[in-house]
Write a protein that holds these residues in place. Structure first.
Motif: not given
Length: 169
Positions: A124-137, A103-107
């Motif tokens: 849009q992909m950045i916004l969604l990716a932040f949710f994935v990144l913040v959710a962690g494991a 996710t970090l590399m995608g960002l």
């Protein structure tokens, strides 16, 4: 909210859907570039550099300087990095393997495209990716991270303990 994202099973399911969607977007773009033959980032780079001038530039001067002096002279390398990076990030996100790193590399890629003046679905992909990144494991709970991360943690714990036991002369 943070606890919900990081610990809730329903949130993990929603995050898996988001993760797979983002992964599909990356794998689709990367696969098309690899199999399409002749992907060359230099045209895109030249267009981004050209968009940095005028009354209302779409590309900031500092980013255009990076593109002109580092990316453009190494366009062959950046072409490989973009197409294979997109494909590998897409595969990792779909499988849920090393989700946070992917996710970090995608960002990084999405921000690079956005800085270069491309709007498309990057925001849009950045916004969604932040949710994935913040959710962690929890974002990789329904994926291969469930099995891979214990080994990764064990490896880094052993490495970290080994370093603590060494002395500097």
């Amino acid at each position: 909210m943070l606890n919900l994202l990081r610990k809730n099973n329903i949130a993990a399911g929603v995050l898996a859907i988001i993760r797979i969607y983002i992964g599909y977007q990356f794998i689709h773009a990367g696969f098309a570039k690899i199999t399409g033959g002749g992907f060359d980032a230099s045209g895109f780079l030249k267009g981004a550099i050209a968009s940095s001038t005028g009354e209302h530039p779409a590309v900031q001067g500092w980013w255009a300087a990076f593109l002109e002096h580092i990316a453009l002279p190494n366009a062959d390398l950046f072409s490989i990095l973009v197409q294979w990076g997109e494909l590998l990030v897409g595969i990792a996100l779909i499988l849920g393997l090393l989700t946070n790193f992917a996710t970090l590399m995608g960002l990084v890629m999405n921000f690079s495209f956005l800085f270069s003046g491309t709007v498309s679905t990057n925001g849009q992909m950045i916004l969604l990716a932040f949710f994935v990144l913040v959710a962690g494991a929890n974002a990789g709970k329904f994926g291969l991270d469930r099995y891979a991360m214990p080994y990764v943690r064990k490896y880094y714990t052993v490495k970290g303990n080994h370093r603590k036991g060494t002395t500097v002369a």
